[in-house]
Design an enzyme around this catalytic site. Structure first.
Site, PDB file in Angstrom:
ATOM      1  N   LYS A 184      -3.491   9.173   5.319  1.00  0.00           N
ATOM      2  CA  LYS A 184      -2.957  10.436   4.715  1.00  0.00           C
ATOM      3  C   LYS A 184      -3.883  11.325   4.926  1.00  0.00           C
ATOM      4  O   LYS A 184      -3.471  12.569   4.889  1.00  0.00           O
ATOM      5  CB  LYS A 184      -3.044   9.962   3.036  1.00  0.00           C
ATOM      6  CG  LYS A 184      -2.230  11.014   2.292  1.00  0.00           C
ATOM      7  CD  LYS A 184      -0.519  10.887   2.324  1.00  0.00           C
ATOM      8  CE  LYS A 184       0.184  11.495   1.408  1.00  0.00           C
ATOM      9  NZ  LYS A 184       1.554  11.125   1.595  1.00  0.00           N
TER      10      LYS A 184
ATOM     11  N   GLY B  11      10.223  17.002   1.166  1.00  0.00           N
ATOM     12  CA  GLY B  11       9.421  18.034   0.721  1.00  0.00           C
ATOM     13  C   GLY B  11       8.228  17.411   0.515  1.00  0.00           C
ATOM     14  O   GLY B  11       7.220  18.177   0.254  1.00  0.00           O
TER      15      GLY B  11
ATOM     16  N   VAL C  90       4.587  15.393   1.541  1.00  0.00           N
ATOM     17  CA  VAL C  90       3.575  15.587   2.586  1.00  0.00           C
ATOM     18  C   VAL C  90       4.087  14.981   3.977  1.00  0.00           C
ATOM     19  O   VAL C  90       4.110  15.612   4.977  1.00  0.00           O
ATOM     20  CB  VAL C  90       2.161  15.119   2.241  1.00  0.00           C
ATOM     21  CG1 VAL C  90       1.288  15.507   3.361  1.00  0.00           C
ATOM     22  CG2 VAL C  90       1.846  15.909   0.950  1.00  0.00           C
ATOM     23  N   ASP C  91       4.346  13.643   3.881  1.00  0.00           N
ATOM     24  CA  ASP C  91       4.524  12.820   4.947  1.00  0.00           C
ATOM     25  C   ASP C  91       5.844  13.427   5.903  1.00  0.00           C
ATOM     26  O   ASP C  91       5.548  13.510   7.311  1.00  0.00           O
ATOM     27  CB  ASP C  91       4.874  11.445   4.976  1.00  0.00           C
ATOM     28  CG  ASP C  91       3.614  10.741   3.948  1.00  0.00           C
ATOM     29  OD1 ASP C  91       2.639  11.443   4.187  1.00  0.00           O
ATOM     30  OD2 ASP C  91       3.953   9.742   3.341  1.00  0.00           O
ATOM     31  N   SER C  92       6.918  13.610   5.156  1.00  0.00           N
ATOM     32  CA  SER C  92       8.137  13.876   5.939  1.00  0.00           C
ATOM     33  C   SER C  92       7.971  15.495   6.476  1.00  0.00           C
ATOM     34  O   SER C  92       8.656  15.876   7.549  1.00  0.00           O
ATOM     35  CB  SER C  92       9.193  13.852   5.197  1.00  0.00           C
ATOM     36  OG  SER C  92       9.526  14.791   3.920  1.00  0.00           O
ATOM     37  N   SER C  93       7.086  16.302   5.485  1.00  0.00           N
ATOM     38  CA  SER C  93       6.858  17.669   6.111  1.00  0.00           C
ATOM     39  C   SER C  93       6.249  17.709   7.312  1.00  0.00           C
ATOM     40  O   SER C  93       6.558  18.678   8.076  1.00  0.00           O
ATOM     41  CB  SER C  93       6.391  18.404   5.001  1.00  0.00           C
ATOM     42  OG  SER C  93       7.339  18.387   3.730  1.00  0.00           O
TER      43      SER C  93
ATOM     44  N   GLY D 176     -14.225 -10.220   3.489  1.00  0.00           N
ATOM     45  CA  GLY D 176     -13.070 -10.977   2.807  1.00  0.00           C
ATOM     46  C   GLY D 176     -13.788 -11.857   1.614  1.00  0.00           C
ATOM     47  O   GLY D 176     -14.636 -11.920   1.471  1.00  0.00           O
TER      48      GLY D 176
ATOM     49  N   CYS E 293     -20.264  -8.347   5.782  1.00  0.00           N
ATOM     50  CA  CYS E 293     -20.115  -9.039   4.533  1.00  0.00           C
ATOM     51  C   CYS E 293     -19.753 -10.422   5.020  1.00  0.00           C
ATOM     52  O   CYS E 293     -20.351 -11.126   5.878  1.00  0.00           O
ATOM     53  CB  CYS E 293     -19.412  -8.499   3.518  1.00  0.00           C
ATOM     54  SG  CYS E 293     -19.565  -9.449   1.973  1.00  0.00           S
ATOM     55  N   TYR E 294     -18.363 -10.919   4.835  1.00  0.00           N
ATOM     56  CA  TYR E 294     -18.103 -12.324   5.366  1.00  0.00           C
ATOM     57  C   TYR E 294     -17.996 -12.173   6.778  1.00  0.00           C
ATOM     58  O   TYR E 294     -18.385 -12.959   7.633  1.00  0.00           O
ATOM     59  CB  TYR E 294     -16.469 -12.410   4.811  1.00  0.00           C
ATOM     60  CG  TYR E 294     -15.782 -13.350   5.482  1.00  0.00           C
ATOM     61  CD1 TYR E 294     -15.887 -14.687   4.683  1.00  0.00           C
ATOM     62  CD2 TYR E 294     -15.145 -13.417   6.783  1.00  0.00           C
ATOM     63  CE1 TYR E 294     -15.240 -15.886   5.288  1.00  0.00           C
ATOM     64  CE2 TYR E 294     -14.319 -14.377   7.106  1.00  0.00           C
ATOM     65  CZ  TYR E 294     -14.545 -15.895   6.465  1.00  0.00           C
ATOM     66  OH  TYR E 294     -13.963 -17.014   6.977  1.00  0.00           O
TER      67      TYR E 294
END
Length: 512
Positions: A368, A223, A225-228, A56, A83-84
């Protein structure tokens, strides 16, 4: 989804928190990101196998420092502070952190001391990436230093199953960082490799069937990627109970409707309703130049068209969406933290409450890259699963100035050439995005022996990992020459092609 084993990541505002989660999942272990404010009772109820404290931008001694529920140190869980997160361990467990005389930023060399399961199977010297201004100068009681860097005598620390790393193992600039994180989740937390594409699909199908029962689901299929992938997964689970609606707004890529019909209606046998609303959208967008006004008009008209089309589908009780995990993660409100700007949920967006549809979001746990893996496993073709991102407003934000059928046709034809040549060259799947932009700028040219005065097309090709930053791709000149030559010769109304060589920042990837 009930993950049998999970690692919880507490987010303290690092821009790399999502990267940590993805690295854990690459090790085939499920990970959840939670705000640093999450009460310890909630964490305990989730029964995690381990806890990671992210980095952070704050200092642990700042008045505004994000501080977790101190009860996390009493959970008897393996903990890894990054790190933080490591500095928090130092502060809470009795060590001392102070401002470093020299800020460590960029590449460094880690020298491993002694034996630790965290570095099992790794060399004693590792290239790592630092990004910190504070450092631990006194170890908490019972801890030992297990690695050093040029400026940090305690670059990695350990006490039993509580560990801290001053550097960032999650970023690509730490080449063996994935192995370090894998060692933590497998060797120290004892997790098995159960988070796989196949296990996700199997469990998702069961949960979709349980949630939906015998009722119908409507899904807006763009059409993309996600909805397909969401459509393919829902169809695998409930078959004919799923009805997809594709709205042709006149702003789609070349042959988009035909491609979706071929893959989903003909190939999968999915119920698909295509609504041609080109005239409605373009009528509202004529003479509109402002990109924000374009977006609002497109969103408003989409809702109208989608709602009207859905009324024709009887007994539909659910709305399917391709929501992804980054869309639903609650960002941590830390001033000046870029990670606090994580985009909000927006896939269908703005559908009126009067539709009274319950949501089914089968991808809401996935990043993704995981969505693409699911798409491949479901049998979707590479052209669909690995296609490049396309903006929600479509070609509207790539057609500068007022839009018309003529200008959109020019842009669509030029864009199809860019995509075709990038695929033929093999570069399409190596870059983040490659597309054409219509510029409402005319210039003088000579074609044959005649003077021309026609439009300009800009070609935009960028490399990126997450679209937060991007650089223009150094594509070989002969490929660019072929793209330019084809556009000028094959697309009526264009006599000039230019290449956009600006990076993000200061420019954006899209022009509007």
């Amino acid at each position: 989804m009930e993950a049998s084993e999970r690692i919880i990541i507490l987010d303290f505002g690092s821009q790399y928190t999502q990267v940590i989660a993805r690295r854990i999942r690459e090790a085939k272990v499920y990970s959840d990101i939670l705000p640093y404010t999450t009460p310890v009772e909630e964490i305990r109820a989730m029964n995690p196998k381990g806890l990671i404290l992210s980095g952070g931008p704050a200092s642990v001694y700042s008045k505004q420092a994000p501080i977790p529920d101190e009860g996390i140190f009493e959970l008897d869980l393996p903990i890894l502070g990054i790190c933080y997160g490591m500095q928090l361990l130092g502060k809470f467990l009795g060590g001392k952190v102070e401002r470093s005389a020299e800020r460590e930023y960029g590449r460094g060399t880690l020298k491993v001391k002694g034996e630790s399961a965290l570095f099992k199977g790794l060399p004693k010297e590792l290239e790592i990436w630092n990004s910190h201004g504070d450092k631990l100068i006194k170890l908490p009681k019972g801890f030992k230093s297990i690695a050093t860097t040029e400026n940090s005598p305690h670059a990695a620390i350990q006490k039993d199953k509580i560990l801290g790393l001053q550097f960032h193992p999650e970023v690509a600039h730490t080449p063996r960082g994935s192995k370090i994180l894998s060692n933590f989740v497998h060797r120290i937390c004892g997790c098995k490799r159960t988070w796989t594409t196949e296990s996700f699909i199997e469990q998702s199908i069961q949960e979709i069937r349980q949630q939906v029962g015998k009722e119908k689901v409507i899904l807006g299929l763009s059409g993309g990627v996600d909805s397909s992938v969401a459509a393919a997964l829902l169809h695998r689970a409930i078959g004919k109970q799923l009805v997809c609606i594709m709205v042709d707004n006149g702003l789609l890529r070349a042959n988009e409707v035909a491609s979706v019909k071929r893959i989903f209606a003909n190939g999968l046998g999915l119920k698909l309703k295509v609504v041609d609303a080109t005239d409605q959208f373009l009528g509202k967008l004529s003479r509109v130049s402002d990109p924000e006004k374009k977006r609002k008009i497109i969103g408003r008209e989409f809702v109208k068209v989608f709602e009207e089309a859905s009324h024709e589908i009887r007994n539909a009780s659910f709305l399917g969406q391709g929501t992804l995990y980054p869309d639903v993660i609650e960002s941590v409100p830390i001033d000046g933290n870029p990670a606090a700007l994580i985009k909000s949920h927006h896939n269908v967006g703005g559908l009126p409450k009067r539709m009274k549809l319950k949501l089914v979001e089968p991808l809401r746990q996935l990043f993704k890259d995981e969505v693409r893996s699911v798409g491949e496993a479901l049998g979707l073709p590479k052209e669909m699963v690995w296609r490049q991102p396309f903006p929600g407003p479509g070609l509207a934000v790539r057609c500068l100035g007022p839009m018309s059928v003529e200008r959109l046709d020019i842009l669509r034809a030029a864009d199809a050439i860019v995509v075709e040549e990038m695929k033929l060259s093999g570069y399409y799947y190596q870059v983040w995005q490659s597309f054409a932009v219509f510029l409402p700028v005319k210039s003088v040219g000579v074609m044959g022996d005649e003077r021309t005065y026609e439009y300009t097309i800009a070609v935009r090709i960028v490399e990126s990992l997450d679209a937060m930053t991007a650089d223009w791709a150094r594509i070989p000149g002969d490929i660019l020459a072929k793209i330019s030559n084809r556009i000028i010769n094959e697309v009526d109304g264009v006599n000039r092609v230019v290449l956009d060589i600006s990076s993000k920042p200061p420019a954006t990837i899209e022009w509007e």
